[in-house]
Scaffold this active site. Structure first.
Site, PDB file in Angstrom:
ATOM      1  N   ARG C 219       0.864  -1.249  -0.185  1.00 43.61           N
ATOM      2  CA  ARG C 219       0.212  -0.089   0.028  1.00 43.61           C
ATOM      3  C   ARG C 219       0.817   1.420  -0.165  1.00 43.61           C
ATOM      4  O   ARG C 219       1.955   1.306   0.229  1.00 43.61           O
ATOM      5  CB  ARG C 219      -0.871  -0.054   1.357  1.00 43.61           C
ATOM      6  CG  ARG C 219      -0.087   0.203   2.496  1.00 43.61           C
ATOM      7  CD  ARG C 219      -1.069   0.045   3.780  1.00 43.61           C
ATOM      8  NE  ARG C 219      -2.178  -0.891   3.763  1.00 43.61           N
ATOM      9  CZ  ARG C 219      -3.343  -0.882   3.543  1.00 43.61           C
ATOM     10  NH1 ARG C 219      -4.022   0.600   3.891  1.00 43.61           N
ATOM     11  NH2 ARG C 219      -4.106  -1.826   3.696  1.00 43.61           N
ATOM     12  N   GLY C 240       6.581  -1.929  -4.569  1.00 45.34           N
ATOM     13  CA  GLY C 240       6.952  -1.285  -3.362  1.00 45.34           C
ATOM     14  C   GLY C 240       5.753  -0.065  -3.192  1.00 45.34           C
ATOM     15  O   GLY C 240       4.706  -0.070  -4.102  1.00 45.34           O
ATOM     16  N   HIS C 241       5.571   0.497  -2.081  1.00 45.80           N
ATOM     17  CA  HIS C 241       4.856   1.505  -1.794  1.00 45.80           C
ATOM     18  C   HIS C 241       4.604   2.784  -2.819  1.00 45.80           C
ATOM     19  O   HIS C 241       5.603   3.300  -3.052  1.00 45.80           O
ATOM     20  CB  HIS C 241       4.973   2.011  -0.371  1.00 45.80           C
ATOM     21  CG  HIS C 241       6.028   2.492  -0.192  1.00 45.80           C
ATOM     22  ND1 HIS C 241       6.442   4.028  -0.347  1.00 45.80           N
ATOM     23  CD2 HIS C 241       7.433   2.192   0.403  1.00 45.80           C
ATOM     24  CE1 HIS C 241       7.487   4.336   0.040  1.00 45.80           C
ATOM     25  NE2 HIS C 241       8.209   3.170   0.304  1.00 45.80           N
ATOM     26  N   ASN C 242       3.356   3.300  -3.155  1.00 43.49           N
ATOM     27  CA  ASN C 242       3.519   4.324  -3.967  1.00 43.49           C
ATOM     28  C   ASN C 242       3.886   4.156  -5.452  1.00 43.49           C
ATOM     29  O   ASN C 242       4.013   5.139  -6.026  1.00 43.49           O
ATOM     30  CB  ASN C 242       4.000   5.463  -3.413  1.00 43.49           C
ATOM     31  CG  ASN C 242       3.482   5.974  -1.938  1.00 43.49           C
ATOM     32  OD1 ASN C 242       3.900   5.580  -0.917  1.00 43.49           O
ATOM     33  ND2 ASN C 242       2.180   6.519  -2.006  1.00 43.49           N
ATOM     34  N   SER C 260       7.590   4.225  -4.616  1.00 48.50           N
ATOM     35  CA  SER C 260       7.529   5.562  -5.539  1.00 48.50           C
ATOM     36  C   SER C 260       7.971   5.630  -6.826  1.00 48.50           C
ATOM     37  O   SER C 260       8.223   6.744  -7.408  1.00 48.50           O
ATOM     38  CB  SER C 260       8.069   6.646  -4.566  1.00 48.50           C
ATOM     39  OG  SER C 260       7.498   6.901  -3.360  1.00 48.50           O
TER      40      SER C 260
END
Lengths: 352, 352, 352
Positions: C219, C240-242, C260
């Protein structure tokens, strides 16, 4: 997110001081680019401070000395702004309070010992002789094998598997799909076939460890696979039998560590790093992404590449790799020049 | 661990002979460094034999000729000491005896055929038309799809998923989190989009295979993904659709094999190796850790690197990689020397 | 497989035309080498056309112009034969028709909204405030967290975990063992320890996405990790996140993408590729297997290697790598030759 905090309350929570309106009401946290007038945003370094000047955020978490860059704005000044951000986020998104609810579908074995409140979601299976501390939460479909021990305030997400005998400290989090304590990969060859080495060891995980989703930590052949205090493990990390990881080390996604290797404290293995078995990586080591570590690494080294080399050498090597075709041409050109020179110097060459 | 064996009983179990007191009572197995006077320890080569001399272990498993190094000690002398160790460990840590207990929560579909004793833990789900041999154990939360067939004495750990149609031989072990028979990664491009290729094939796993935790073996597009007899697969290994793995091969953790590749018998792929699709790796091949194999590899080769090359070449290449910056400087120096020489030889150079 | 289709029916289903007997009855699809007289086989290019001539298949899917190579045979002529094959396979292996059956063991939280037919297998756990569209199928043991939203016709396989707040579009497939929405790997250092950054974001998956087995999509820290429309993700992929993945991109097995990073549309990351965090890979990019991408990649580039370089350069580099020992010898030989030359030119050299 309906809580509201005064700026000074947030500063107190992270040992920081304020500038601007200390009683400013913060109603949320948001990234610089989307933060609104009620939001607090993080501007942890010079690059973000420039962005902050034009941000609509009502307040900022900044490092020391940022008042001059953001005059008149509401600030939380911290010597560790990123850490302060983490501490403040926890106020806005607190963990659920410990509560006691054992879902009716929980299957519990003999001699279960629960030393306080326990929350289980549906279809949790707990083996014989398991003990669990206070304030733990166990997600749907998680299976906890015979003889496992969990400390206080652990959070085990859905569909985790703990093999028998796994020992887990306090405040440990394990995300979904992870498997703790499966047999290590040990087989003895005979006559071209592989005989399984039974694995009678276990996995021991110290306090404050977090393990991401889909990771696999194998039990020791004998004895323990040990994860030290405060270690953080990302998703899809594999840890072989009898490995030990020192306190506060960080293993990024898709790292793999072969059996019996020891990794020191405060060491960081970046994404996709592979580590050979039976070696020793020291304390405070940093290993760059996708590196393959085949030999011992002393304390404090920064290494990269496959096989690993000092990171500063790897930086040069990786710039040279795309120039190998050019180097090869240079060598061939040098050979031609020398050959031509020698032909010129041959006796009688001029006279022909 | 309360069993006690006489030294000669253990030796018989692994076709070995004894030295010292054949009736010595062994109450446990332990590593050399921690073994006590009732314990048996493994000292499989010269390095460990030196350690053994000062070990407190009451007996040792050793290779032939070790009597002279450990005079007067109690020994099990085996031509395959590591294999003997595995065989003896099995006496101390035997698999649970087959028993029949279908947990009340087991959900079983139509036309289930069970040919003997079956042990299921809680919340196992078995689809329609499944058949299972004698003496199998199925862990909590495992899902077995329609039409799956299991042989005798299989051990499926908790939270495993077998997709419909998976066929498994005898004495197969599958660890938690592994997924057998998910659709392969096949998509046909059209107009910049991807159309799914339905996967109607299956996975077939032969006798005596072990599959670690978190591994994924995809079904064939048509036909089978095949895992040969005695193959051992570590954690987090990925095997694409229609791959075949020959008997007694070994796939170490985090290996990935793309679709339709064939791997021979007695072949070892070390940790994190990647293998391209539609190629053929022969029998008795060894591939070094983190290698990327993009082309066929003939029988018996030892290869390493990415792309793969003969291992002895890779050993040299990996020593040279950190010296590339130095090589580049050497080339530049050679060019400067040759340039300087040529300037000296220019007509009139001396006279200036 | 008891359905029978006329050749012209199959051609209509994939916008193709027929040659030979349009009313020929096709009773199955099979590979060229094993197809029988009632089967249709794919011969998508010149290589397979040669094989087709001697195949026993009753009919073939071929590209334009293949009539001359296979005179008198029954053909489906398509400008996209591989796509036509996928479309026809779907007729023979249709998805199960939507039906409504909520298994008695399904645990459903408060405020569940189901907008049509729903099929659940045993031991599914659905949290509070979940909404599900029409025609979804949810496999055994799958856990769907609070507030998740699923569109129409999704197929979630057994033992999947969706963390709270996951949003999924229409016709999305998620295979077993995958975990969507676990916390990203974010920790702030202080005094040598790591403070967890709470993750309040979520994962959003657009229409027509397929996610293989054992993959993990984290998330966002705040905000979303986004998977665009039509994206296909293989097994054991980590996101990974974002991170955001543009429409119709393809991520092959064991790819890992750090936090990201943005990946464009119609981009392909081959097996085991690693991508650094906070970078941007453009549209229509292709990254070769096992590459490590550390910097931005502009639209349309084809890159390979670790670190990434233009693919055509990598092709040369990988041919040179095994020759590095030879290059090193060449350099040493050049140095010796130049040294020898200089000694010869020393004054008085001749006279000795």
């Amino acid at each position: 997110m309906t809580r509201v905090f005064r700026l000074y309350e947030l500063a107190e929570a992270c040992d920081a001081i304020t500038a601007g309106d200390a009683s400013f009401e913060v109603s949320g946290i948001a990234p610089l680019e989307s933060a609104g007038p009620g939001d607090l945003a993080l501007a942890m370094n010079a690059q973000y401070l420039r962005q902050a000047a034009s941000s609509s955020a009502g307040a900022f978490i900044v490092g020391p000395g940022a008042e001059s860059v953001l005059p008149g704005r509401n600030l939380i000044l911290s010597s560790s702004p990123y850490w302060a951000f983490a501490a403040i986020l926890k106020l806005f998104y607190p963990d659920p309070a410990p509560c006691h609810r054992i879902h009716a579908t929980t299957v519990v074995g003999r001699d279960f010992m629960c030393r306080g409140r326990l929350f289980t979601d549906a279809y949790v299976v707990i083996g014989n002789g398991v003990s669990v501390g206070d304030g733990c939460r166990i997600g749907a479909g998680t299976a906890i094998g015979d003889g496992c021990m969990l400390g206080d305030h652990c959070r085990i997400s859905p569909n985790v598997t703990l093999y028998p005998g796994t020992r887990i400290g306090n405040r440990v989090r394990i995300h979904s799909g992870s498997v703790i304590g499966a047999d290590g990969f040990g087989f003895a060859p005979k006559d071209g076939q592989w005989e399984k080495i039974p694995h009678s060891g276990a996995v021991e995980i110290d306090d404050d460890v977090e393990i991401g989703a889909g990771s696999t930590l194998d039990r020791g052949t004998f004895g323990l696979t040990r994860i030290g205090r405060g270690v953080k493990i990302d998703d899809q990390v594999h840890i072989g039998h009898n490995v030990s990881i020192g306190d506060h080390s960080l293993l990024v996604a898709q790292v793999g560590i072969a059996g019996s290797t020891r990794v020191g404290k405060h060491t960081v293995l970046a994404g996709k790093v592979g580590v050979s078995g039976h070696i020793h990586i020291g304390d405070g080591v940093q290993v760059g992404p996708m590196s393959g570590v085949a030999q011992d690494v002393p304390d404090g080294q920064i290494v990269s590449g496959s096989p690993e080399m000092p990171h500063r050498v790897w930086l040069k090597v990786q710039r040279i790799l795309p120039r190998l075709p050019e180097m090869r041409k240079q060598i061939a050109a040098l050979e031609r020049r020398l050959d031509a020179q020698m032909r010129e110097e041959e006796p009688g060459h001029d006279g022909r």
